[in-house]
Scaffold this active site. Structure first.
Site, PDB file in Angstrom:
ATOM      1  CB  ALA A  80      -0.905   0.003   1.229  1.00  0.00           C
ATOM      2  CB  VAL A  81       2.444   3.285  -2.478  1.00  0.00           C
ATOM      3  CG1 VAL A  81       3.480   4.404  -2.355  1.00  0.00           C
ATOM      4  CG2 VAL A  81       3.134   1.963  -2.782  1.00  0.00           C
ATOM      5  CB  ILE A  82      -0.901   6.108   1.466  1.00  0.00           C
ATOM      6  CG1 ILE A  82      -1.603   4.735   1.511  1.00  0.00           C
ATOM      7  CG2 ILE A  82      -1.913   7.235   1.701  1.00  0.00           C
ATOM      8  CD1 ILE A  82      -2.145   4.346   2.873  1.00  0.00           C
ATOM      9  CB  THR A  86       8.072  13.435   0.903  1.00  0.00           C
ATOM     10  OG1 THR A  86       7.689  12.071   0.782  1.00  0.00           O
ATOM     11  CG2 THR A  86       8.168  13.807   2.350  1.00  0.00           C
ATOM     12  CG  HIS A  88       9.663   8.202  -0.303  1.00  0.00           C
ATOM     13  ND1 HIS A  88      11.001   8.255  -0.593  1.00  0.00           N
ATOM     14  CD2 HIS A  88       9.456   6.997   0.266  1.00  0.00           C
ATOM     15  CE1 HIS A  88      11.576   7.123  -0.204  1.00  0.00           C
ATOM     16  NE2 HIS A  88      10.652   6.350   0.308  1.00  0.00           N
ATOM     17  NE  ARG A 127      -9.108   2.049  -5.109  1.00  0.00           N
ATOM     18  CZ  ARG A 127      -9.887   3.108  -4.873  1.00  0.00           C
ATOM     19  NH1 ARG A 127     -10.124   3.501  -3.624  1.00  0.00           N
ATOM     20  NH2 ARG A 127     -10.458   3.768  -5.854  1.00  0.00           N
TER      21      ARG A 127
HETATM   22  N1  INI Z   1       6.529   1.908   1.361  1.00  0.00           N
HETATM   23  C1  INI Z   1       5.259   1.518   1.170  1.00  0.00           C
HETATM   24  O1  INI Z   1       4.998   0.307   1.054  1.00  0.00           O
HETATM   25  N2  INI Z   1       4.269   2.443   1.105  1.00  0.00           N
HETATM   26  C2  INI Z   1       4.516   3.788   1.219  1.00  0.00           C
HETATM   27  O2  INI Z   1       3.548   4.597   1.183  1.00  0.00           O
HETATM   28  C3  INI Z   1       5.843   4.219   1.416  1.00  0.00           C
HETATM   29  N3  INI Z   1       6.155   5.619   1.533  1.00  0.00           N
HETATM   30  O3  INI Z   1       5.274   6.453   1.291  1.00  0.00           O
HETATM   31  O4  INI Z   1       7.244   6.003   1.846  1.00  0.00           O
HETATM   32  C4  INI Z   1       6.867   3.230   1.484  1.00  0.00           C
HETATM   33  N4  INI Z   1       8.149   3.576   1.690  1.00  0.00           N
HETATM   34  C5  INI Z   1       9.168   2.662   2.109  1.00  0.00           C
HETATM   35  C6  INI Z   1       9.834   1.942   0.947  1.00  0.00           C
HETATM   36  O5  INI Z   1       8.957   1.005   0.349  1.00  0.00           O
HETATM   37  C7  INI Z   1      11.079   1.165   1.396  1.00  0.00           C
HETATM   38  O6  INI Z   1      10.730   0.206   2.329  1.00  0.00           O
HETATM   39  C8  INI Z   1      12.152   2.077   1.993  1.00  0.00           C
HETATM   40  O7  INI Z   1      12.428   3.148   1.125  1.00  0.00           O
HETATM   41  C9  INI Z   1      13.446   1.280   2.220  1.00  0.00           C
HETATM   42  O8  INI Z   1      13.975   0.798   1.005  1.00  0.00           O
END
Ligand code: INI
Length: 154
Positions: A80-82, A86, A88, A127
């Site tokens: 789940a990426v929210i 930033t 990121h 979802r």
């Molecule tokens: N990882 C996620 O699974 N979801 C997110 O929303 C997220 N954000 O927003 O930062 C996220 N970041 C961590 C990334 O997946 C790595 O675990 C981290 O960068 C280390 O490699």
């Protein structure tokens, strides 16, 4: 005419689920949805392996190892990426979508994209087992369909 369609049954196939711990309050629901769906379509416990990774970025490397190992007929990727405050979000979405696509293509093992990419937490909740269904269950359906389809195409 010949037409091929994958059955929506677990069959004798083995399924690996890679699930990200980041946003676990969402991904835990996706995982439950995927397991429940596989089980209700006939999968037994010994046909399902669950692999936890820290975040969505790490899904690819685990998925590649599982898909390339010859043991699993489909790999289900859940995350789940929210969007936060930033930049990121874009990087994580890009990396995980390209990575999973590459594993799918390079290994020939169906590697299913069950990663939510949402603007808001509300969208993710919708979802993960509420208004919009459960994306983990949908990913499990795709995994079963593709495992069955590829067997037909052999
Ligand atoms: N990882 C996620 O699974 N979801 C997110 O929303 C997220 N954000 O927003 O930062 C996220 N970041 C961590 C990334 O997946 C790595 O675990 C981290 O960068 C280390 O490699």
């Amino acid at each position: 005419m010949k037409e091929f369609k994958g059955q929506l049954v677990a069959g004798k196939f083995r399924y690996a689920i890679v699930v990200s711990r980041f946003n676990e309050f969402i991904t835990g629901k996706l995982l439950s949805g995927a397991i429940d769906c596989l089980q209700r379509h006939g999968a037994k416990d010994d046909q399902i392996a669950v692999v936890w990774v820290p975040g969505s970025i790490e899904i690819t490397v685990a998925a590649k190892k599982l898909a390339g190992g010859g043991k699993y007929h489909a790999v289900i990727c859940l995350g789940a990426v929210i969007r936060g405050q930033t930049g990121h979000y874009e990087y994580v979405c890009q990396q995980v979508s390209r990575g999973i696509g590459q594993v799918n293509y390079e290994t020939g093992v169906p590697t299913i994209f069950g990663v939510l990419t949402c603007e808001t937490i509300e969208q993710a909740i919708e979802r993960a087992g509420s208004k919009q269904g459960n994306a983990g269950a949908s990913a499990a359906m795709s995994a079963m369909e593709m495992a069955n389809l590829l067997e037909q195409l052999d």
